[in-house]
Design an enzyme around this catalytic site. Structure first.
Site, PDB file in Angstrom:
ATOM      1  N   VAL A 159       0.834  -1.204   0.000  1.00  0.00           N
ATOM      2  CA  VAL A 159       0.000   0.000   0.000  1.00  0.00           C
ATOM      3  C   VAL A 159       0.869   1.255   0.000  1.00  0.00           C
ATOM      4  CG1 VAL A 159      -1.786   1.297   1.242  1.00  0.00           C
ATOM      5  CG2 VAL A 159      -1.925  -1.199   1.129  1.00  0.00           C
ATOM      6  N   CYS A 160       1.952   1.226   0.772  1.00  0.00           N
ATOM      7  CA  CYS A 160       2.857   2.385   0.826  1.00  0.00           C
ATOM      8  C   CYS A 160       3.508   2.634  -0.527  1.00  0.00           C
ATOM      9  CB  CYS A 160       3.923   2.173   1.897  1.00  0.00           C
ATOM     10  SG  CYS A 160       3.269   1.934   3.554  1.00  0.00           S
ATOM     11  N   ASP A 161       3.897   1.568  -1.194  1.00  0.00           N
ATOM     12  CA  ASP A 161       4.477   1.641  -2.528  1.00  0.00           C
ATOM     13  C   ASP A 161       3.476   2.291  -3.482  1.00  0.00           C
ATOM     14  OD1 ASP A 161       6.617  -0.089  -4.511  1.00  0.00           O
ATOM     15  OD2 ASP A 161       4.642   0.326  -5.356  1.00  0.00           O
TER      16      ASP A 161
END
Length: 172
Positions: free
Chosen positions: A64-66
């Protein structure tokens, strides 16, 4: 001692504790000190006169951060030179640089909160249990007033990208 907030956020449905205040639109943006690289620290003042979208992620090395960081990197090209997009995480500056190189992310500035968790505590996103910063979005105008805040209640969910970008565009 910093304020602890419970019952408002989870990681995979398990409760987590956030350290620091809950900020809202209209608040003055608190100052912070984070690492731009191993030898250079920066603060809110270093981005004076710019509209700032601050995208907070627990770690760039998660799915999700990516996606979140890549999405804001794509949006950066469309927002113009008055806007700066900062991604704050607890990742070491080396890891951030490696990730950006591998991902082709060039428009987002990655900043590391690992030394003192100054950002996490000031913006109320430091996760006590993990010493990571909770996923969140802050839009700050040229006068350092917060105009948009999104604190996610579940660490593994995506922020509302459209609302964050609309908040930035409303300041242009």
């Amino acid at each position: 001692m910093a304020q602890e907030r419970t019952g408002i956020a989870t990681f995979k449905s398990n409760p987590i504790t956030l350290i620091g205040p809950k900020l809202k639109a209209g608040d003055s943006a608190p100052d912070f000190t984070v690492s731009k690289n191993l030898l250079e620290d920066v603060s809110l003042k270093d981005y004076a006169g710019k509209i700032k979208l601050i995208s907070v992620v627990p770690s760039l090395d998660t799915g999700v951060c990516d996606t979140q960081t890549r999405r804001f990197n794509e949006e950066a090209d469309k927002l113009g030179d008055d806007v700066i997009i900062l991604t704050v995480s607890m990742d070491l500056p080396f890891a951030q640089a490696r990730w950006c190189g591998a991902a082709g992310v060039e428009r987002v500035i990655t900043l590391s909160d690992h030394k003192s968790s100054s950002f996490g505590e000031a913006y109320g996103v430091l996760i006590k249990e993990f010493r990571l910063d909770m996923r969140s979005i802050f839009v700050i105008d040229k006068d350092d007033k917060i105009t948009y805040v999104e604190y996610l209640s579940e660490m593994t969910e995506h922020p509302n990208y459209e609302n964050a970008v609309a908040a930035v565009k409303s300041l242009l």
